[in-house]
Design a protein around this motif. Structure first.
Motif, mmCIF file in Angstrom:
data_model
loop_
_atom_site.group_PDB
_atom_site.id
_atom_site.type_symbol
_atom_site.label_atom_id
_atom_site.label_comp_id
_atom_site.label_asym_id
_atom_site.label_seq_id
_atom_site.Cartn_x
_atom_site.Cartn_y
_atom_site.Cartn_z
ATOM 1 N N GLN A 1 -38.699 -85.679 -25.969
ATOM 2 C CA GLN A 1 -38.287 -86.405 -24.768
ATOM 3 C C GLN A 1 -39.207 -87.592 -24.493
ATOM 4 O OE1 GLN A 1 -38.353 -84.135 -21.115
ATOM 5 N NE2 GLN A 1 -36.803 -85.436 -20.152
ATOM 6 N N ILE A 2 -40.514 -87.400 -24.678
ATOM 7 C CA ILE A 2 -41.452 -88.518 -24.483
ATOM 8 C C ILE A 2 -41.174 -89.631 -25.492
ATOM 9 C CG2 ILE A 2 -43.878 -89.227 -24.504
ATOM 10 C CD1 ILE A 2 -44.587 -86.349 -23.713
ATOM 11 N N GLU A 3 -40.919 -89.252 -26.727
ATOM 12 C CA GLU A 3 -40.595 -90.261 -27.737
ATOM 13 C C GLU A 3 -39.389 -91.081 -27.297
ATOM 14 O OE1 GLU A 3 -39.946 -90.175 -32.505
ATOM 15 O OE2 GLU A 3 -38.431 -89.128 -31.280
ATOM 16 N N ASN A 4 -38.375 -90.402 -26.790
ATOM 17 C CA ASN A 4 -37.164 -91.092 -26.350
ATOM 18 C C ASN A 4 -37.430 -91.999 -25.150
ATOM 19 O OD1 ASN A 4 -33.961 -90.998 -26.582
ATOM 20 N ND2 ASN A 4 -34.464 -90.911 -24.409
ATOM 21 N N GLU A 5 -38.309 -91.542 -24.261
ATOM 22 C CA GLU A 5 -38.575 -92.286 -23.037
ATOM 23 C C GLU A 5 -39.480 -93.497 -23.274
ATOM 24 O OE1 GLU A 5 -37.307 -92.061 -20.162
ATOM 25 O OE2 GLU A 5 -36.548 -90.037 -19.861
ATOM 26 N N PRO B 1 -47.119 -83.245 -17.517
ATOM 27 C CA PRO B 1 -46.795 -81.965 -16.879
ATOM 28 C C PRO B 1 -45.755 -82.103 -15.756
ATOM 29 C CG PRO B 1 -49.149 -82.125 -17.242
ATOM 30 C CD PRO B 1 -48.582 -83.485 -17.540
ATOM 31 N N SER B 2 -45.786 -83.217 -15.022
ATOM 32 C CA SER B 2 -44.767 -83.440 -13.997
ATOM 33 C C SER B 2 -43.391 -83.580 -14.629
ATOM 34 C CB SER B 2 -45.102 -84.690 -13.173
ATOM 35 O OG SER B 2 -46.273 -84.498 -12.400
ATOM 36 N N GLN B 3 -43.337 -84.162 -15.813
ATOM 37 C CA GLN B 3 -42.091 -84.249 -16.576
ATOM 38 C C GLN B 3 -41.538 -82.851 -16.843
ATOM 39 O OE1 GLN B 3 -42.642 -86.167 -20.386
ATOM 40 N NE2 GLN B 3 -40.968 -85.046 -21.325
#
Length: 357
Positions: free
Chosen positions: A80-84, A130-132
């Motif tokens: 998800q981070i990669e996508n964002e 972590p909030s993600q």
């Protein structure tokens, strides 16, 4: 994460909400109580991180994010981070910020100071990642509730990702992404397709990989404890406690050492393993998995090899619990999730390995 683009016409998602859900809006934790209980349809999608697959300075934050509920995993958070943001601390043209690309309004509602420095900083990965995970689990919790009500169908993790991107109301209204909206339709699909790239080569989540070593141990060692409940039907000992008990409850003081019950590999370390609270799962090989619930401290990480009798944490009273104890559970047989297989009585099963409980 998308910017706010519209209001779902006249739709009030839940009675506790004060306004209609926005397509790109956020639902704060104070507005919707989310339990994160249960294993979910996509339980633990992806597993632990593959070494070297993400910047090493982000690994602690990613593992923390993945501990928020049992449906997600470090590999999923990484995808998800990669996508964002492609693992960069950036600001998008729409105004989304940080590694996890929070819009300012969403961050104000769900961003937390996980780093402990007194500031919830969207640009600090120890706060934002972590909030993600926390916010993704909030959305998954809503989806699970709607699914139980028959409002939506399908995979809760896929829906959770869609709701993270476009707002939970999108999932409720369309039972998934917005038709014709390319970003909404591709967001979850693209992330889930990338999860295997970040996943360690762990055993099948349902077990079955590898051979049982034959090394087993009492998860409480020689410490004094009292068995208060065994697997099977029972009256609920507390609000939210199971009436179909899956494990062995071993009562003893909070902070007592919890040991691995076998040689194996840690499959999952979660802060919210359903009603088990802080829980750890160890794959013993051969389709055998052991579960350690209600911990106060967890001292191992997913993917780590452990030996029978090795400390893996401390006992506690987290989750749905009637008092301080260790919930020790044992499953045999492969399946599609961490909670698949046959539930065994740990007393009888461990006795076959020469271990007295």
């Amino acid at each position: 994460m998308k910017a706010v683009v519209a209001v779902v016409g006249g739709l009030v998602v839940l009675p506790v909400l004060l306004v209609a859900v926005l397509f790109g809006g956020a639902v704060g934790p104070q507005q919707e109580l989310l339990s994160g209980a249960g294993a979910g349809v996509g339980a633990g999608v992806g597993g632990a991180l593959r070494a070297g697959s993400v910047p090493k300075e982000l690994v602690p934050a990613i593992n923390k994010a993945a501990s928020m509920c049992p449906e997600i995993s470090p590999a999923l958070i990484a995808a998800q981070i990669e996508n964002e943001s492609q693992f960069r601390n950036v600001r998008s043209p729409a105004g989304a910020q940080g590694y996890s690309q929070f819009m300012p309004g969403t961050w104000a509602a769900v961003g937390k100071d996980y780093s402990g420095d007194g500031v919830a900083d969207v640009h600090n990965p120890l706060d934002s990642i972590p909030s993600q995970g926390d916010y993704l689990c909030q959305v998954i919790g809503m989806v699970k509730r709607w699914k139980a009500q028959g409002v939506v169908t399908g995979d809760v993790v896929r829906h959770g990702l869609t709701g993270y991107n476009g707002g939970p109301g999108v999932v409720r209204r369309y039972n998934g992404p917005i038709p014709g909206d390319r970003e909404s339709m591709n967001y979850a699909r693209n992330i889930l397709a990338r999860v295997p790239h970040f996943a360690a080569e762990l055993a099948n989540p349902g077990g079955g990989a590898g051979a049982v070593s034959g090394h087993f141990a009492n998860p409480l060692g020689t410490q004094a404890y009292r068995i208060t409940s065994r697997p099977g039907k029972r009256g609920a000992p507390c609000a939210g406690c199971s009436t179909d008990h899956k494990g062995l409850d071993m009562a003893l003081p909070i902070g007592s050492t919890v040991f691995s019950g076998c040689d194996g590999r840690v499959l999952r370390v979660s802060g919210h393993l359903g009603g088990l609270g802080k829980g750890t799962i160890v794959d013993c090989g051969g389709g055998i998995r052991t579960y350690y619930g209600h911990q106060s401290v967890q001292s191992v990480t997913a993917g780590q090899s452990v030996k029978a009798g090795q400390p893996i944490g401390k006992s506690g009273n987290t989750g749905n619990s009637s008092g301080p104890h260790l919930h020790f559970e044992l499953h045999s047989g492969a399946g599609e999730s961490y909670f698949s297989g046959d539930v065994e009585d740990p007393v009888a099963w461990m006795a076959t390995k020469g271990v007295k409980l």
